[in-house]
Design a protein around this motif. Structure first.
Motif, mmCIF file in Angstrom:
data_model
loop_
_atom_site.group_PDB
_atom_site.id
_atom_site.type_symbol
_atom_site.label_atom_id
_atom_site.label_comp_id
_atom_site.label_asym_id
_atom_site.label_seq_id
_atom_site.Cartn_x
_atom_site.Cartn_y
_atom_site.Cartn_z
ATOM 1 N N LEU A 238 0.799 -1.220 0.000
ATOM 2 C CA LEU A 238 0.000 0.000 0.000
ATOM 3 C C LEU A 238 0.835 1.274 0.000
ATOM 4 N N LYS A 239 2.116 1.172 0.224
ATOM 5 C CA LYS A 239 2.923 2.350 0.545
ATOM 6 C C LYS A 239 3.031 3.356 -0.588
ATOM 7 N N ASP A 240 2.884 2.939 -1.834
ATOM 8 C CA ASP A 240 3.043 3.867 -2.957
ATOM 9 C C ASP A 240 1.719 4.378 -3.516
ATOM 10 N N ILE A 241 0.604 3.974 -2.918
ATOM 11 C CA ILE A 241 -0.704 4.447 -3.381
ATOM 12 C C ILE A 241 -0.957 5.834 -2.806
ATOM 13 N N THR A 242 -1.343 6.788 -3.660
ATOM 14 C CA THR A 242 -1.674 8.139 -3.219
ATOM 15 C C THR A 242 -3.186 8.349 -3.240
ATOM 16 N N LEU A 243 -3.629 9.460 -2.657
ATOM 17 C CA LEU A 243 -5.054 9.789 -2.698
ATOM 18 C C LEU A 243 -5.524 9.967 -4.139
ATOM 19 N N GLN A 244 -4.673 10.554 -4.987
ATOM 20 C CA GLN A 244 -5.049 10.709 -6.390
ATOM 21 C C GLN A 244 -5.243 9.361 -7.065
ATOM 22 N N ASN A 245 -4.401 8.393 -6.748
ATOM 23 C CA ASN A 245 -4.544 7.057 -7.331
ATOM 24 C C ASN A 245 -5.905 6.451 -6.991
ATOM 25 N N LEU A 246 -6.404 6.739 -5.802
ATOM 26 C CA LEU A 246 -7.702 6.175 -5.406
ATOM 27 C C LEU A 246 -8.836 6.743 -6.251
ATOM 28 N N ILE A 247 -8.793 8.042 -6.530
ATOM 29 C CA ILE A 247 -9.933 8.662 -7.209
ATOM 30 C C ILE A 247 -9.831 8.577 -8.728
ATOM 31 N N ASN A 248 -8.623 8.344 -9.277
ATOM 32 C CA ASN A 248 -8.555 8.187 -10.736
ATOM 33 C C ASN A 248 -8.330 6.729 -11.156
ATOM 34 N N HIS A 249 -8.555 5.823 -10.210
ATOM 35 C CA HIS A 249 -8.565 4.384 -10.497
ATOM 36 C C HIS A 249 -7.231 3.868 -11.026
ATOM 37 N N THR A 250 -6.148 4.376 -10.474
ATOM 38 C CA THR A 250 -4.822 3.885 -10.857
ATOM 39 C C THR A 250 -4.077 3.325 -9.643
ATOM 40 N N SER A 251 -4.799 2.916 -8.624
ATOM 41 C CA SER A 251 -4.175 2.448 -7.386
ATOM 42 C C SER A 251 -3.595 1.045 -7.491
ATOM 43 N N GLY A 252 -4.119 0.252 -8.419
ATOM 44 C CA GLY A 252 -3.733 -1.157 -8.492
ATOM 45 C C GLY A 252 -4.576 -2.050 -7.612
ATOM 46 N N LEU A 253 -5.474 -1.435 -6.820
ATOM 47 C CA LEU A 253 -6.378 -2.233 -5.992
ATOM 48 C C LEU A 253 -7.434 -2.906 -6.854
ATOM 49 N N VAL A 254 -7.927 -4.031 -6.387
ATOM 50 C CA VAL A 254 -9.006 -4.723 -7.088
ATOM 51 C C VAL A 254 -10.256 -3.852 -7.080
ATOM 52 N N SER A 255 -11.206 -4.183 -7.930
ATOM 53 C CA SER A 255 -12.452 -3.421 -7.938
ATOM 54 C C SER A 255 -13.298 -3.745 -6.721
ATOM 55 N N VAL A 256 -13.412 -5.027 -6.432
ATOM 56 C CA VAL A 256 -14.206 -5.475 -5.289
ATOM 57 C C VAL A 256 -13.351 -6.410 -4.447
ATOM 58 N N PRO A 257 -13.249 -6.186 -3.146
ATOM 59 C CA PRO A 257 -12.382 -7.023 -2.307
ATOM 60 C C PRO A 257 -12.879 -8.456 -2.211
ATOM 61 N N ASP A 258 -11.933 -9.387 -2.055
ATOM 62 C CA ASP A 258 -12.261 -10.812 -2.024
ATOM 63 C C ASP A 258 -13.229 -11.171 -0.909
ATOM 64 N N ASN A 259 -13.158 -10.462 0.222
ATOM 65 C CA ASN A 259 -13.995 -10.850 1.360
ATOM 66 C C ASN A 259 -15.387 -10.225 1.330
ATOM 67 N N LEU A 260 -15.744 -9.566 0.231
ATOM 68 C CA LEU A 260 -17.106 -9.040 0.118
ATOM 69 C C LEU A 260 -18.127 -10.163 0.123
ATOM 70 N N ASN A 261 -17.862 -11.194 -0.664
ATOM 71 C CA ASN A 261 -18.808 -12.304 -0.740
ATOM 72 C C ASN A 261 -18.988 -12.987 0.610
ATOM 73 N N ASP A 262 -17.904 -13.041 1.397
ATOM 74 C CA ASP A 262 -17.984 -13.701 2.701
ATOM 75 C C ASP A 262 -18.915 -12.973 3.658
ATOM 76 N N SER A 263 -19.014 -11.657 3.489
ATOM 77 C CA SER A 263 -19.832 -10.858 4.404
ATOM 78 C C SER A 263 -21.272 -10.703 3.943
ATOM 79 N N MET A 264 -21.541 -11.093 2.715
ATOM 80 C CA MET A 264 -22.831 -10.806 2.110
ATOM 81 C C MET A 264 -23.951 -11.662 2.700
ATOM 82 N N THR A 265 -24.995 -11.020 3.177
ATOM 83 C CA THR A 265 -26.163 -11.736 3.687
ATOM 84 C C THR A 265 -27.313 -11.737 2.686
#
Length: 472
Positions: A238-265
């Motif tokens: 996470l150390k090289d991700i900036t706030l700008q990367n988050l809002i312009n979709h260049t962070s490298g993060l997945v679109s939806v986290p893997d544990n979303l399905n685990d929490s879904m009711t």
């Protein structure tokens, strides 16, 4: 068989955008390989086209068994045709085998590997409505007729219910209403009807970020680890991700986290139970799909995380920030995450891809991605504020969101994408849930803006783009 299907996301790009053409070509090229290897009955080669998420669901041995017993007996894939490409990600192909016709759903992960790969029976789309759907369109001016020509192709579909269109052109506002707020009630949606607006919410989150940048509270270049708990920030990914990367979709993060399905009711309300604790749990050990700043990859998680950071900076909930900084100053009194009992009767019923009733979405930590509900009137006010900002603090924040921050494959500022329609560039965002669709675009030089809201799953991109082509 189980599939590694990821929850359908808010819309990322318009069908008119060049980036979608590029992505569609990528999906088509992978599907061409699928067809080749399938017809060669080469199960291993098909499996090698799949990504990590798919392979977590089924091993290569399990896949070979499914292919040999269930899929290859269908015979060769013969005629194939793309019938839809939703969310700039999910392609559906009508595929004729020796004795049966199926539809195959395909999407790719950020490494261009198969993420979704599902075979389902093919059913012909329901016939369009035969009777003309009611409208407020007076059909008097050329614009009225042009709008109706495009709107009819949408609202006459069997799986659509209501449509409200707002247009600003030459300083005048035009409103067009079609269909119903609820199937069978005979009530046209109007410019004050509430709709889910999905990912258009992200442009509000972008404006909040720009506001706090101008206030000196944060910098676009700040690493996100400055604002995360030590137990999360320790993740070196996470150390090289900036706030700008988050809002312009260049962070490298997945679109939806893997544990979303685990929490879904509730699979029909997928984001309701995803909390900040679950987000942090994912971020502690996650790995990026690309180096921050190098590649555009739409991320709901990224914008959700940005919202968490802004709440930390401000000490205020997301909806309160939106109200105090954006909607109240602009007089947008019908834009909110939560609707109180006095205004909730204006909220339309929502309908799924088959045109059946479904439920509106609720949000927890991912609210900054798509939780807002709004009206055509309010979004036209928002469009005006973006086209003609003044000299106040909010206007300066709005102007900052228009500064282009990335141009590789996709042209994007802070939250706002830029798309060409017949050679004219528009700032744009759209949105979609399981029961709603939205579209907002504007061009300040042409003084043209359009808002399209629907209470159905069916995308509205073609409606908005089609109208813009006729208005230019």
């Amino acid at each position: 068989m189980r599939s590694a299907i990821i929850i359908l996301l808010f819309f990322a790009m318009s069908i008119t955008a060049s980036a979608q053409t590029l992505q569609q070509r990528r999906v088509d090229s992978v599907f061409a390989l699928v067809k080749k290897y399938f017809n060669e009955k080469n199960a291993d080669a098909v499996y090698n086209l799949t990504g990590d998420a798919f392979q977590k669901e089924i091993s290569i041995i399990g896949w070979a068994d499914v292919a040999a017993k269930q899929l290859f007996p269908l015979g060769e894939m013969k005629e194939t045709a793309l019938i839809s490409f939703v969310n700039n990600s999910m392609a559906t192909y009508k595929t004729a085998f020796n004795s049966v016709t199926l539809q195959i759903f395909i999407s790719l992960d950020q490494k261009n590997k198969l993420e979704t790969f599902i075979f389902k029976p093919y059913t012909e789309p329901a016939n369009n409505k035969t009777a003309l759907v009611p409208t407020s369109n007076p059909m008097l001016s050329d614009m009225d007729k042009q709008v109706d020509t495009v709107a009819r192709t949408y609202i006459q579909k069997a799986n659509t219910v209501g449509l409200c269109i707002g247009i600003i052109k030459d300083g005048k506002t035009h409103i067009y209403q079609y269909g119903e707020t609820k199937r069978g009630n005979g009530k046209l949606p109007n410019a004050d009807s509430f709709f889910e607006i999905g990912s258009i919410t992200k442009t509000f989150t972008a404006t909040l970020l720009a506001w706090y940048v101008n206030e000196g509270k944060v910098k676009l270049t700040d690493p996100i680890t400055m604002y995360l708990p030590d137990s999360v920030a320790v993740n070196q990914s996470l150390k090289d991700i900036t706030l700008q990367n988050l809002i312009n979709h260049t962070s490298g993060l997945v679109s939806v986290p893997d544990n979303l399905n685990d929490s879904m009711t509730d699979p029909f309300n997928p984001y309701k139970d995803y909390t900040k604790q679950l987000m942090y749990s994912y971020l502690r050990t996650c790995r990026l799909n690309s180096k921050p700043g190098e590649k555009y990859a739409y991320s709901n998680l990224g914008v959700g995380l940005l919202g968490v950071i802004l709440q930390y900076v401000s000490g205020k909930p997301f909806e309160q920030m939106v109200s105090e900084i954006i909607t109240r100053p602009l007089g947008m009194l019908s834009t909110a995450q939560y609707l109180n009992p006095l205004i909730s009767p204006r909220f339309v019923s929502v309908y799924n891809s088959d045109g059946n009733p479904t439920i509106a979405w609720d949000f927890d930590v991912l609210a900054p991605c798509g939780a807002l509900r709004s009206t055509v009137n309010d979004l036209l006010r928002y469009a005006k504020a973006n086209m003609h900002p003044g000299a106040d603090s909010l206007s300066k924040a709005i102007e900052l969101t228009h500064h282009i921050t990335f141009t590789k494959d996709v042209k994007i500022g802070l939250g706002w994408h830029v798309i060409p329609v017949n050679g004219i560039s528009y700032y744009f965002h759209n949105g979609g849930t399981y029961g709603s669709n939205s579209f907002l675009a504007f061009n300040a030089e042409k003084n043209i803006a359009i808002v399209v809201l629907s209470n159905a799953y069916e995308p509205t991109d073609a409606v908005a783009a089609g109208i813009l082509r006729k208005l230019q």
